[in-house]
Scaffold this active site. Sequence first.
Site, PDB file in Angstrom:
ATOM      1  N   ASP A  22      -3.301   5.062  -4.413  1.00  7.79           N
ATOM      2  CA  ASP A  22      -2.347   6.131  -4.087  1.00  7.79           C
ATOM      3  C   ASP A  22      -0.929   5.566  -4.117  1.00  7.79           C
ATOM      4  OD1 ASP A  22      -1.222   8.514  -3.258  1.00  7.79           O
ATOM      5  OD2 ASP A  22      -1.638   8.147  -1.131  1.00  7.79           O
ATOM      6  N   CYS A  49       1.676  11.064  -7.354  1.00  2.00           N
ATOM      7  CA  CYS A  49       2.532  12.049  -6.681  1.00  2.00           C
ATOM      8  C   CYS A  49       3.850  12.199  -7.432  1.00  2.00           C
ATOM      9  CB  CYS A  49       2.763  11.670  -5.221  1.00  2.00           C
ATOM     10  SG  CYS A  49       3.553  10.066  -5.028  1.00  2.00           S
ATOM     11  N   SER A  91       2.608  -3.386   0.205  1.00  2.00           N
ATOM     12  CA  SER A  91       3.714  -4.343   0.224  1.00  2.00           C
ATOM     13  C   SER A  91       4.536  -4.244   1.512  1.00  2.00           C
ATOM     14  CB  SER A  91       4.625  -4.109  -0.986  1.00  2.00           C
ATOM     15  OG  SER A  91       5.026  -2.760  -1.013  1.00  2.00           O
TER      16      SER A  91
HETATM   17  N1  SAH Z   1      -2.335   6.532   0.843  1.00  3.57           N
HETATM   18  C1  SAH Z   1      -1.333   6.425   1.866  1.00  3.57           C
HETATM   19  C2  SAH Z   1       0.054   6.690   1.352  1.00  3.57           C
HETATM   20  C3  SAH Z   1       0.526   5.730   0.247  1.00  3.57           C
HETATM   21  S1  SAH Z   1       2.238   5.771  -0.037  1.00  3.57           S
HETATM   22  C4  SAH Z   1      -1.728   7.354   3.037  1.00  3.57           C
HETATM   23  O1  SAH Z   1      -2.710   8.100   2.934  1.00  3.57           O
HETATM   24  O2  SAH Z   1      -1.058   7.310   4.052  1.00  3.57           O
HETATM   25  C5  SAH Z   1       2.515   4.472  -1.150  1.00  3.57           C
HETATM   26  C6  SAH Z   1       2.561   3.083  -0.528  1.00  3.57           C
HETATM   27  O3  SAH Z   1       2.711   2.132  -1.583  1.00  3.57           O
HETATM   28  C7  SAH Z   1       3.682   2.780   0.432  1.00  3.57           C
HETATM   29  O4  SAH Z   1       3.140   2.408   1.662  1.00  3.57           O
HETATM   30  C8  SAH Z   1       4.457   1.596  -0.173  1.00  3.57           C
HETATM   31  O5  SAH Z   1       4.843   0.637   0.809  1.00  3.57           O
HETATM   32  C9  SAH Z   1       3.418   0.995  -1.077  1.00  3.57           C
HETATM   33  N2  SAH Z   1       3.877   0.248  -2.257  1.00  3.57           N
HETATM   34  C10 SAH Z   1       4.843   0.580  -3.143  1.00  3.57           C
HETATM   35  N3  SAH Z   1       4.857  -0.293  -4.179  1.00  3.57           N
HETATM   36  C11 SAH Z   1       3.860  -1.202  -3.936  1.00  3.57           C
HETATM   37  C12 SAH Z   1       3.347  -2.323  -4.653  1.00  3.57           C
HETATM   38  N4  SAH Z   1       3.847  -2.670  -5.846  1.00  3.57           N
HETATM   39  N5  SAH Z   1       2.318  -3.000  -4.121  1.00  3.57           N
HETATM   40  C13 SAH Z   1       1.794  -2.644  -2.926  1.00  3.57           C
HETATM   41  N6  SAH Z   1       2.214  -1.571  -2.219  1.00  3.57           N
HETATM   42  C14 SAH Z   1       3.245  -0.858  -2.717  1.00  3.57           C
END
Ligand code: SAH
Length: 394
Positions: free
Chosen positions: A298, A338, A249
């Site tokens: 994730d 997490c 997002s």
């Molecule tokens: N796997 C990544 C870290 C993920 S952190 C790595 O290895 O670097 C979680 C992410 O989820 C964030 O970037 C945040 O912007 C996104 N996020 C949070 N809620 C969301 C949603 N409903 N839909 C899409 N992305 C979302």
Amino acid sequence: MQAIHLKPGREKSLLRRHPWVFSGAVDRVQGEPASGGTTDVFSSDGRWLARAAYSPRSQIRARVWTWTRETAIDAGFFRRRIRDALATRPEILTGEGVARRLVHGEADGLPGVVADCYAGIAVLQLTSAGAEHWRDTIVDALASVIGCTQVYERSDVEIRTLEGLAARSGALRGDVPAAPVEINENGVRYLVDVVSGQKTGFYLDQRENRARIRGLAQDRDVMNGFCYTGGFTLAALAGGARSVLSVDSSGPALSIGRQCAALNGFEDDRAAWLESDVFQTLRTLRDQGRRFGLIVLDPPKFAPTAAHAEKASRAYKDINLWALRLLEPNGLLATFSCSGGVGADLFQKIVAGATQDAGVDAQVVERFHAAADHPVVLSFPEGEYLKGLLLRRI
Ligand code: SAH
């Protein structure tokens, strides 16, 4: 003398070396310890237990610095603790473009202190009154132990308010990094925005799991949900994925992800980046009849504490259910949580519920944890927040 005297029986967790003193355990406070100031902790029968940082506003009224009565809390103490932390991550000083967590709070004996190193730049996050109190000392110790000229602060996290602390960020040593910092993780080049990225800029805890995904991605169509700056995406591309669809997002995060893909010379037509809500996107992909050989989920912390576990369970179940339906037979799902408030057992139960509702069978092939530079001390199980399952649809 500053001292905390505990109620009868409330010394038990400290005797097991759990480093937090909750407000409800405190019988009386002797002297007037300042916020973050050092105080001794005694049992109700006058036994010395620990030396800790006092936090007058927090439910966690004190966090233990040392269990040894002879140990003074001073500049030498912080230098020693940071030196000890470096000894278990020596590659920070030797490798080119290395990115590691140097100090992981309680697990490194420094509650409320996180320090990440990105290619020679240290990023510090202070989240407790005690850490805040010793800010200058900690910065000096950090800079001298790792010999770095740039230290940037990212103490702009919500939990500081629980300690009565305002958000802070900015350069503590040297200049503000002008552009994203380039790091090298397992041969893949990543860009890290330490100034305005999430956390301290990068999810270092997933490093070893990204390497694993790289080893699984060959010739698969991959979907990376909650991709942030493309951590798992780049790993999958490096591992020979046929295609990777990355969904997040955050527009700024996706834009860094795209830059990283170009930096590594990956072909544009293998990578698609979608700024969208993952909950919605999973349903849309299903409507479109899309199938994937490997899906990574994730998501952010849905349950910061156990109080949020029920609502979080529904969210975890939802995304896992829809992802399982998108898998090809023999397809893999790497699914993470997490959330401190959702333990590994509960997470596995939620995912099992998702397989039932999705009407698919799946095997647990592997379990994931945070990388080794995010250690867990056995006396502080709260520190084990990241868990994941690798499932194979049968
Ligand atoms: N796997 C990544 C870290 C993920 S952190 C790595 O290895 O670097 C979680 C992410 O989820 C964030 O970037 C945040 O912007 C996104 N996020 C949070 N809620 C969301 C949603 N409903 N839909 C899409 N992305 C979302």
